[in-house]
Design an enzyme around this catalytic site. Structure first.
Site, PDB file in Angstrom:
ATOM      1  CG  LEU A 146      -1.580  -1.177   1.761  1.00  0.00           C
ATOM      2  CD1 LEU A 146      -2.454  -0.818   2.952  1.00  0.00           C
ATOM      3  CD2 LEU A 146      -2.416  -1.770   0.657  1.00  0.00           C
ATOM      4  CE  LYS A 147       2.600   6.494  -3.920  1.00  0.00           C
ATOM      5  NZ  LYS A 147       4.057   6.502  -3.764  1.00  0.00           N
TER       6      LYS A 147
END
Ligand code: PMP
Length: 309
Positions: A159-160
């Protein structure tokens, strides 16, 4: 409509507003707990078309929407609406140059307690001008970081997420404070992961090698672009496998890939010179192809470019 004096506009709480007005409370969940999820998307100006082309916009939005599930995020906007907001922001801001669009889904409730379930989320988005994020000509001097890459089972690297960039910030700052341009992260098991905000590629005896999607990396869209161009246009053998630290010192070429970094050659690791100490031939070929593709000059990959105007 494009204006003579571009003025950055943000999307915030369902409206387009001047960026100075897009402000969150100190009590915002995401500000307190790092519960934001974002994307970084580039738009390239092309003189020939007098237009801005957004690179792989649907893929970026798709990554964010899929990953939102991990953080139990639900927003009223669907993927098509988010894509439209990104393009609309560039248009409303009047930019006719290289831009970087940053949509963020964030836990917007003013509530206490580190949980992701049943905490309301919102979308915001802003756009800035952006040239090169790091040098892409001479080659970067990089260092293996003393900070380990997050484990995907701790704070998911897939995930960013805003919180996960503490890890990147520590590594990038350590490298810069020690006189290097960038850092390379090792994983807890000692194998290579990626850079602070970019994926890593190695050329060894004609093969293009990068770390696999389960190696505590962010699965980069530029990584995917480079793999596809290398395989289908340059007909290189591409391999996704673990990379040992010492392989970095003995390989022929090394480069980073990322929306910000683009295709950025590396000329040394821990003061060991890579190859001839300058961007290698395969790196340069890929870099040239990449810039032609993002500028909309390669018909087979024109579908990766979304016109703004
Ligand atoms: N890894 C990390 C940690 C990043 O922040 C980025 C930048 N988004 C990348 C890799 C490259 O991803 P992309 O090519 O999708 O920009």
């Amino acid at each position: 409509m494009a204006t003579m004096h571009p003025a950055p506009i943000a999307y915030f709480e369902g409206n387009y507003v001047p960026v100075e007005q897009a402000k969150v409370s100190v009590m915002t969940h995401a500000f307190n707990y790092g519960t934001g999820l974002f994307e970084g998307i580039r738009g390239y100006y092309t003189k020939e078309e007098d237009n801005v082309l957004v690179f792989r916009l649907p893929e970026h939005v798709d990554r964010m929407m899929r990953n939102a599930k991990v953080l139990c995020m639900d927003i009223p906007e669907d993927a098509a609406a988010v894509e439209n907001i990104c393009v609309e922001l560039i248009r409303k801001s009047g930019f006719k140059e290289g831009v970087y669009v940053r949509p963020i889904i964030y836990k917007s409730e003013l509530s206490l307690g580190p949980t992701v379930k049943d905490v309301a989320s919102s979308l915001c988005c802003y756009v800035i001008k952006l040239g090169d994020y790091c040098d892409i000509t001479a080659g970067l001097d990089v260092a293996v970081s003393s900070w380990r890459r997050l484990s995907d089972n701790a704070i998911p690297t897939r995930l960013k997420s805003t919180g996960s960039y503490v890890n990147s910030s520590l590594a990038a700052s350590e490298a810069k404070m020690s006189g290097f341009h960038e850092a390379i992260f090792l994983r807890e098991n000692g194998t290579v992961a990626e850079g602070s905000a970019m994926n890593l590629f190695m050329v060894h005896q004609g093969k293009l090698i990068t770390t696999p999607v389960n190696a505590d990396i962010l699965v980069g869209i530029t990584r995917n672009t480079v793999l596809e161009l290398a395989r289908d246009v340059l007909h290189l053998e591409v391999v996704e496998r673990d990379i040992a630290r010492t392989e970095l010192y003995v390989c022929d070429e090394l480069f980073f890939s990322g929306t910000g970094a683009q295709v950025a050659p590396v000329r040394s690791v821990d003061r060991r010179v890579i190859g001839a100490g300058k961007p290698g031939p395969i790196t340069l070929q890929l870099q040239e192809l990449y810039f032609n593709v993002v500028q909309g000059k390669v018909p087979e990959y024109r579908h990766w470019c979304t016109k703004v105007y």
